[in-house]
Write an enzyme that holds these catalytic residues in place. Structure first.
Site, PDB file in Angstrom:
ATOM      1  N   LYS A  51       9.392   3.143  -4.829  1.00  0.00           N
ATOM      2  CA  LYS A  51       8.922   4.223  -3.957  1.00  0.00           C
ATOM      3  C   LYS A  51      10.085   4.813  -3.157  1.00  0.00           C
ATOM      4  O   LYS A  51      10.207   6.028  -3.022  1.00  0.00           O
ATOM      5  CB  LYS A  51       7.829   3.694  -3.013  1.00  0.00           C
ATOM      6  N   GLN A  95       2.216  -1.575   1.989  1.00  0.00           N
ATOM      7  CA  GLN A  95       2.201  -2.122   0.626  1.00  0.00           C
ATOM      8  C   GLN A  95       1.157  -3.243   0.525  1.00  0.00           C
ATOM      9  O   GLN A  95       1.192  -4.192   1.302  1.00  0.00           O
ATOM     10  CB  GLN A  95       3.605  -2.638   0.260  1.00  0.00           C
ATOM     11  N   ASP A 118      -1.662   7.166   0.878  1.00  0.00           N
ATOM     12  CA  ASP A 118      -2.329   6.512  -0.257  1.00  0.00           C
ATOM     13  C   ASP A 118      -3.725   7.086  -0.503  1.00  0.00           C
ATOM     14  O   ASP A 118      -4.304   6.896  -1.576  1.00  0.00           O
ATOM     15  CB  ASP A 118      -2.476   5.004   0.030  1.00  0.00           C
TER      16      ASP A 118
END
Ligand code: NDP
Length: 300
Positions: A51, A95, A118
């Site tokens: 990422k 995460q 997200d």
């Protein structure tokens, strides 16, 4: 035909680089993504590194905050709150998975919805389900695969719509089967396909005669996490097959949920693993960061 997520992702990332450079000129700053990792699980470290690399390529600023595995939920939420209130931060990602003593749902809720890159926050998830976008007015392309929902859409389903757009196949009226009903892939994907006028069936671990259900599909999307669950008797000739699953086999290689070799000549289009959905998920995270930045600028 193989749908190369890797190639499409590369095209999209180059385009994003230009978008971000233009933003730097217009707003005097670029989008800023903060990735929080709790503990140093090796798989999570690889995902986070990917990422950060993607952000760097797209000229998006990014910061990796590594927190100890024994951090309390309260301390973690405190860190998130600090970032929520930092006007220079546009996107916050925690995460997953988190250590067992931390409630993931609480942590996802702690992120301000407008910074939830997200798309997992209940406000964003609810918005997707309750909002009916102007689908007719939207022409889906790899660059712009979803109509404007006014919220963040989960990265993997959004990336899959980009892959579907790359085929040039019209989705309206198609039978779609989504195998898997997780909050991050199956459920949002089903809603997005419904909005694209597909007739959608969602299959899961209690589905009877999965091969027969799958054979109904013009578009088959599989997100289960069981290597080669989908065999050639599950594929309707000419179907588009999108394999989301990634599992590491005992020999160290990666496998999707679809038996690729057995299915590739039956499907009209198929994604490989690796190099299919995975690179698109990370790419859509970058697009979501840019979109969060843009929405916050428009509001202020
Ligand atoms: P979850 O474990 O949250 O969900 C798995 C789903 O599969 C559940 O709905 C489950 O059903 C269903 N399922 C389990 N066994 C069967 C079966 N035998 N037949 C039919 N359905 C079954 O997984 P995720 O959605 O998070 O991820 C799925 C896979 O996709 C994993 O391999 C993951 O690593 C990968 N992934 C890849 C991404 C990428 O970018 N490439 C992004 C996200 C995920 P039930 O609800 O009944 O339990």
């Amino acid at each position: 035909m193989i749908i190369s997520g890797k190639d499409i992702a590369a095209q999209l990332r180059s385009d994003m680089q230009q978008q971000v450079d233009a933003m730097a000129e217009l707003y005097g700053r670029t989008p800023n993504l903060v990735v929080i990792q709790v503990g140093d699980d090796p798989a999570s470290s690889i995902y986070v590194r990917n990422k950060m690399r993607a952000a760097e390529f797209c000229h998006i600023r990014s910061q990796h905050i590594l927190l100890p595995a024994d951090i309390t939920e309260q301390e973690l939420c405190g860190q998130i709150d600090r970032l929520n209130n930092d006007d220079d931060v546009d996107g916050i990602l925690v995460q997953l998975p988190l250590p067992a003593h931390i409630n993931e749902e609480h942590v996802i809720r702690a992120i301000r919805a407008e910074k939830d890159v997200d798309g997992f926050h209940p406000t964003n998830a609810a918005h997707l389900w309750l909002h009916q976008p102007l689908v007719k007015a939207h022409v889906a392309t790899i660059y712009n695969p979803v109509p404007d929902y006014g919220c963040t859409i989960a990265c993997t389903p959004k990336g899959i719509l980009s892959l579907l757009a790359s085929t040039g196949v019209e989705l309206d009226g198609k039978r779609a089967v989504m195998v898997g009903r997780s909050d991050i892939v199956g459920k949002p994907m089903a809603k997005l396909l419904m909005d694209r006028q597909c007739t959608v069936t969602v299959a899961h671990s209690h589905t009877r005669d999965l091969p027969a259900v799958c054979r109904e599909a013009d578009i088959l999307i599989v997100a289960v996490g069981k290597p080669k669950l989908i065999t050639c008797d599950c594929i309707k000739p000419g179907a588009i097959v999108i394999d989301v699953g990634i599992s590491r086999l005992p020999d160290g290689s990666l496998s999707g949920d679809v038996d690729y070799e057995a299915c590739k000549d039956i499907a009209s289009f198929i994604t490989p693993v690796p190099g299919g959905v995975g690179p698109m998920t990370v790419t859509m995270l970058m697009q979501n960061t840019i979109d969060c930045f843009r929405r916050r600028r428009v509001k202020s």
